[in-house]
Structure formats: structure tokens, C-alpha cells
Scaffold this active site. Structure first.
Site, PDB file in Angstrom:
ATOM      1  N   TYR A 140      -5.027  12.253   2.032  1.00 64.07           N
ATOM      2  CA  TYR A 140      -3.685  12.367   1.476  1.00 64.07           C
ATOM      3  C   TYR A 140      -3.767  12.770   0.002  1.00 64.07           C
ATOM      4  CZ  TYR A 140      -2.393  10.492   5.965  1.00 64.07           C
ATOM      5  OH  TYR A 140      -2.242  10.335   7.320  1.00 64.07           O
ATOM      6  N   GLY A 154      -8.039  -3.734  10.411  1.00 68.61           N
ATOM      7  CA  GLY A 154      -6.813  -3.058  10.787  1.00 68.61           C
ATOM      8  C   GLY A 154      -6.454  -3.300  12.235  1.00 68.61           C
ATOM      9  N   GLN A 165       0.808  -1.247   0.000  1.00 69.44           N
ATOM     10  CA  GLN A 165       0.000   0.000   0.000  1.00 69.44           C
ATOM     11  C   GLN A 165       0.794   1.224   0.000  1.00 69.44           C
ATOM     12  OE1 GLN A 165      -3.169   0.323   2.741  1.00 69.44           O
ATOM     13  NE2 GLN A 165      -4.036   2.115   1.829  1.00 69.44           N
TER      14      GLN A 165
END
Length: 385
Positions: free
Chosen positions: A190, A337, A101
Site C-alpha cells: 500500500y 490474525g 491501524q
């Protein structure tokens, strides 16, 4: 009892993963001067041995200039490629797959305006903070910069094609490292998310304005990734998240991300990750939250039906909910996660009905000055068998 739908194989791009239990990208800041190290190898290997069908690495930075944090990993030079190769080989040896990623899928990323000119890696890069437009994000905390100065006004990117080339080179480097594919990080405020959002992208050229123009950068990146990786390219988006000062009105959000997914669906991607709303990623700015909470799965799944792009769901999914979503065909896999962070043997626990009872060490998620980097990273207890 085993969650039966979770433990069926799945075709992801050109590879087959052993189950639908995917480890999501998790920033951990444990590299050695941006180079993956033996401790990171141990971390990923633990979770491969714990039964992850697919591991997506932490966001791997495509350039030094794209870094927000100290000790974040990159993939722009040979030592970094070599470091990731050791990790990928270990994960493969344990029977798991890995995307980068930017790891076995690698997750590729650039933080854009979320960087700071005083950040150590930014200083080393010797270039300004760049973003789609010269608009600073509100907020911003940098643990390693004295006084918590907040975000700065970035320089508008003169030619976005330059950054597309950076990502393409990173994709080539990820292939050299042996990854199974790449996941493009277009979430959480981002760089890619900044191009998509009208609050951060005020360009008047072909890269801004209409939803189609604001989506152009991400779609061109996906095509560039596919020139390297063919069908082994994925993308993660977070339409309902307000992190890093993102957020548009609901109608505009659906129009923008609907267009993006309609076009992405035509490309034949390995999968699309839809990150659900959470208050943890919707901080307050000036006393208000930015995000537009909505059901991302029911809203955006219809845009991926023409070519049946696999949908992965992420954020706050319980094991019983995952079983329901998988058994009804609403998603192809589930990305976890925090559960993978605290339970390196997560898949084995789910299969054998073991409790998910490890507590999060919130003080050491990203490491700490003067503290052993293994703490809160590789020291979580595995279930007793």
C-alpha cells in the site's frame, strides 16, 4: 497448559497490556458506508472478552480517496470518529487495549495505487488514483467492479506533504475516538510500502532514489504521528512480502528496511511489527513470484537494538513457537490474525489448553452480497467451558 511467557504484562508506549497476545489488523469490510457500526462493535468486543492484550484494528482509511474496498472503515469525519469511540469504549470496558491501524491501537492506512477509479468510494472522492510514481501495479482484482479490470496507471503525487497532513489529521481523529495509540501500515504494497520500494518509487526529488530518500515519507509520517501521540506510535512492515506487486533484490531490501528501522529506532516507538514471508502474500506475476523470502526477524532485529524498540512478530507463528520467541527475548509480543478471526476467545483457549479447531469460513471473510454480515464474522464458536 498455559503458555507462561504469553501471559506476562508488557509496557506498550504509555500503556500496559495484560499479555503478549495481540490481535493483528484484519480487513473485514463490515462498516456502513465507511462508518463503524454496532456489528463491528460486537466483533471487537468478542475478541476483547476473549483475552486479547492489545487489539489492532483493521486498516482505518485516512481519506475516502485512499480506499480500495467497499464498506471499509474510515476516520476522516465525525460520524466515523463517533462510531470508533463506541468500539473503543466497549474494548476498554472488557479490559483490553486498542490501537488504530488505525482500534486500541488503530491502524492508519492509504492504499495508493491499489485503488481503482471505478471503485465506489474513489468515485465519491472525485480525485484520481495517486501513488509515488506513475507506475501501475500488475494484477489487481476488484470483487465489486464488473470484469475485474486490474490496476490502472496512477498519477504521481505532486507533494507528499499533503498526505502526511492527511495521516496527521487521522491520528488526531483517532485520539478523539479514545484509542490507546496508532499503528502505521507500511506493509503489503500500500501507499507507504510503495514509497519504500524502488520498483514503485522512481521519483528524482527528495522523496525517491536512494534508500534514505525512499524512506523519508514513512519517517516523516512517524514524526507527524508522534506530534499527536508521543510514544504511542507503532509501525508494521513486510520486507519479505510481494503482495500488490512489491519486491526488490535481497541486498537492496535489507539496505532499505535496515535504514528505515535504524532511523525509526531513534524515535522511541511503541513497537515495530515484522511480517514474515508467506506465499499467500506473494502472488505470481507473469509466472514468477516477486518477493525475496528471508528471515525478517534475524535480519532486522539488529537494526532495532540501539534503543531496544519492542519487536512484534506476525504471520504463521504457532503457539509453541511464540512461547519460545518470547521466553528467549527475541520478540516482545506476537500478533495473530487468522487465529483471532476464527477464535474470538483465542487468549482464553491458549491459557486453558483448549484446541484451536474452528475452521475458516473463507467465503465470507469480507462479507458477501445478500448474505448476513454476521456470517464468517461474529458467528465463530467459542470453546465450551
Amino acid at each position: 497448559m498455559a503458555q507462561s511467557a504469553l501471559f506476562t504484562p508488557l509496557q506498550v508506549g504509555s500503556t500496559t497490556i495484560q499479555n503478549r497476545i495481540v490481535m493483528a489488523a484484519l480487513t473485514r469490510n463490515r462498516s456502513s458506508a465507511s462508518i463503524p457500526n454496532d456489528l463491528m462493535r460486537e466483533y471487537y468486543l468478542q475478541r476483547a472478552k476473549g483475552g486479547a492484550g492489545l487489539i489492532v484494528t483493521e486498516g482505518i482509511l485516512v481519506s475516502r480517496q485512499g480506499s480500495e474496498w467497499q464498506n471499509a472503515s474510515g476516520i476522516w469525519n465525525q460520524p466515523q470518529i463517533d462510531g470508533w469511540k463506541k468500539i473503543v469504549d466497549a474494548v476498554h470496558g472488557a479490559g483490553s487495549k486498542i490501537y488504530a491501524q488505525r482500534s486500541d491501537f488503530s491502524q492508519l492506512a492509504h492504499v495508493g495505487r491499489a485503488a481503482h477509479p471505478q471503485a465506489p468510494e474513489q468515485i465519491k472522492a472525485g480525485v484520481p488514483v495517486y501513488a509515488p510514481s506513475a507506475i501501475p501495479a500488475r494484477g489487481g482484482k476488484f470483487r465489486f467492479i464488473e470484469g475485474q479490470p486490474g490496476y490502472v496507471t496512477p498519477i504521481e503525487i505532486p507533494d507528499p506533504a499533503y498526505f502526511i497532513n492527511l495521516f496527521k489529521q487521522a491520528a488526531m481523529n483517532a485520539k478523539e475516538a479514545g484509542f490507546d495509540g496508532v499503528e502505521l501500515h507500511a506493509a503489503n504494497g500500500y501507499l507507504l510500502n510503495q514509497f519504500l520500494d524502488s520498483s514503485s518509487n522512481k521519483r528524482t526529488d527528495k522523496w525517491g532514489g536512494s534508500p534514505a530518500n525512499r524512506c523519508r515519507f514513512v519517517l516523516e509520517l512517524l514524526k507527524a504521528m508522534q506530534e499527536v501521540w508521543s510514544e504511542n506510535v507503532a509501525i508494521k512492515i513486510s520486507p519479505a512480502v510481494g503482495y500488490n506487486d512489491m519486491g526488490m533484490p535481497l541486498e537492496e531490501t535489507i539496505e532499505t528496511f535496515g535504514y528505515l528501522l535504524t532511523e525509526a529506532d531513534k524515535l522511541g516507538l511503541a513497537y515495530v511489527v515484522l511480517a514474515r514471508y508467506t506465499e499467500l502474500l506473494d502472488p505470481e506475476y507473469d509466472g514468477k513470484r516477486n518477493a525475496t523470502p528471508h528471515d525478517v526477524l534475524s535480519t532486522y532485529a539488529p537494526f532495532l537494538k540501539a534503543n531496544n524498540t519492542p519487536i512484534f512478530i506476525n504471520v504463521g507463528v504457532t503457539p509453541s513457537e511464540a512461547e519460545c520467541l518470547l521466553s528467549t527475548g527475541k520478540v516482545a509480543a506476537v500478533q495473530w490474525g487468522m487465529l483471532w478471526l476464527t477464535h474470538p476467545d483465542l487468549a482464553r483457549r491458549l491459557r486453558e489448553g483448549k484446541p484451536l479447531d474452528n475452521l475458516l469460513d473463507g467465503l465470507h471473510i469480507y462479507g458477501a452480497e445478500g448474505v448476513d454480515d454476521r456470517i464468517g464474522y461474529t458467528d465463530y464458536e467459542e470453546a465450551r467451558y
